[in-house]
Design an enzyme around this catalytic site. Structure first.
Site, PDB file in Angstrom:
ATOM      1  N   HIS A 175       0.864  -1.380   0.250  1.00 39.97           N
ATOM      2  CA  HIS A 175       0.030  -0.064   0.033  1.00 39.97           C
ATOM      3  C   HIS A 175       0.877   1.391   0.009  1.00 39.97           C
ATOM      4  O   HIS A 175       0.690   2.339  -0.721  1.00 39.97           O
ATOM      5  CB  HIS A 175      -0.926   0.139   1.347  1.00 39.97           C
ATOM      6  N   SER A 199       0.272  -9.191   0.905  1.00 39.31           N
ATOM      7  CA  SER A 199      -1.243  -9.122   1.005  1.00 39.31           C
ATOM      8  C   SER A 199      -1.609  -9.144   2.851  1.00 39.31           C
ATOM      9  O   SER A 199      -0.842  -9.476   3.577  1.00 39.31           O
ATOM     10  CB  SER A 199      -1.597 -10.366   0.389  1.00 39.31           C
ATOM     11  N   SER A 200      -2.776  -8.202   2.874  1.00 37.50           N
ATOM     12  CA  SER A 200      -3.235  -8.512   4.111  1.00 37.50           C
ATOM     13  C   SER A 200      -3.349  -9.781   4.484  1.00 37.50           C
ATOM     14  O   SER A 200      -3.544  -9.947   5.593  1.00 37.50           O
ATOM     15  CB  SER A 200      -4.570  -7.408   3.962  1.00 37.50           C
TER      16      SER A 200
END
Ligand code: PAF
Length: 294
Positions: A38, A188-189
């Site tokens: 992000h 990735s989360s």
């Protein structure tokens, strides 16, 4: 950094910026639980314009399973700190009642036909209608000049571009390459939900995509006849590594259609379960041999 929770306030803030001195408003929509991937979107956004607005909204409409929505990590305080440190101008973090005032059964939805029914869309019915609907709503509230999305969710990126084109949103959609751990695992989360043992095995997904791409690149004159054999081998390797493959496909990068003889710009996309965590990843073919990461 301004923190705005109300949809009317975010529109007012963006209008105020425009009245004052705004040249180029760049928007980064997210669902939070922010990681380096992000922050790479944020850095790209900062290079693209003079104001950056990030949204954090865990969008119930795009979850096909209630347990997945319930377990999605919500880390707003830590996320806000990271964004403030990164120099973001404003954070929009509405709640579901503000985004969907009539409950989750919104009366208008955005459906991008074709793209929303294949691959991720076939495995997660309704997912892309939820994504397209929330992104359209966010675009209308923020009215950005540029919006930034990651290539990790490649199908989502194409879907947003198709929506922007079809509905004439005056927004330029920029793509930022996937950020990976040193062992190749795409950030990735969902990685945070992997057990220690699963985290050790997780880079096998990237390695499978990489080896699939490299095997294809060895014999480009046999495309696409060669693909089923290579993909079957890769699926077996994923199973041996402890995954339950959901899909593994080679598609045209431009529209995710089935490749035909003569198509050059292809992409290999995979989704697979590791215990109860579903990971997705992709790699473009046609940009030379892939190396590194084991
Ligand atoms: O990629 C995401 O995080 C989400 O799908 C998005 C684009 C923010 C829409 O909810």
């Amino acid at each position: 950094m301004r923190i705005v929770r109300d949809r009317r306030q975010v529109t007012a803030l963006c209008r105020e910026w425009r009245r004052r001195d705004l040249q180029q408003l760049v928007f980064v929509p997210t669902m939070g639980n922010l990681h380096e991937g992000h922050l790479a979107l944020v850095r790209h956004a900062q290079e693209r314009g003079d104001r950056v607005l990030v949204s954090i909204f865990v969008n119930p409409l795009q979850f096909d399973r209630a347990d997945d929505l319930a377990r999605y990590p919500r880390t707003l305080e830590a996320d806000a700190k990271k964004l403030a440190e990164a120099g973001v101008d404003a954070l929009f973090c509405p709640d579901a009642a503000d985004m969907y005032p009539d409950g989750s059964a919104v009366e208008a939805r955005v459906v991008v036909s074709g793209l929303s029914g294949i691959l991720e869309g076939a495995s997660r019915p309704g997912h892309f209608d939820g994504v397209a609907t929330v992104v359209a709503k966010l675009f209308n509230l923020v009215q950005p000049d540029v919006a930034v999305f990651g290539e990790k969710d490649y199908q989502q990126l194409l879907l947003i571009r198709a929506m922007v084109e079809a509905l004439n949103f005056p927004v330029v959609v920029d793509a930022v390459p996937t950020v990976r751990e040193s062992d190749g695992l795409a950030l990735s989360s969902r990685n945070g939900r992997l057990s220690d043992a699963a985290r050790q095995r997780a880079p096998a997904l990237y390695r499978c995509l990489r080896d699939t791409a490299n095997a294809c690149l060895l014999e480009p004159d046999r495309w696409p006849a060669l693909f089923p054999e290579i993909l079957a081998h890769a699926e077996n390797r994923l199973r041996e590594a402890g995954f339950r493959p959901d899909y593994l496909h080679i598609r045209r990068a431009a529209d995710l259609g089935e490749p035909r003889a003569g198509d050059g710009d292809l992409i290999v996309l995979g989704a697979a379960w590791l215990d109860d965590v579903r990971l997705i990843d992709n790699l473009r073919l046609g940009c030379g041999k892939f190396a590194g990461a084991g």
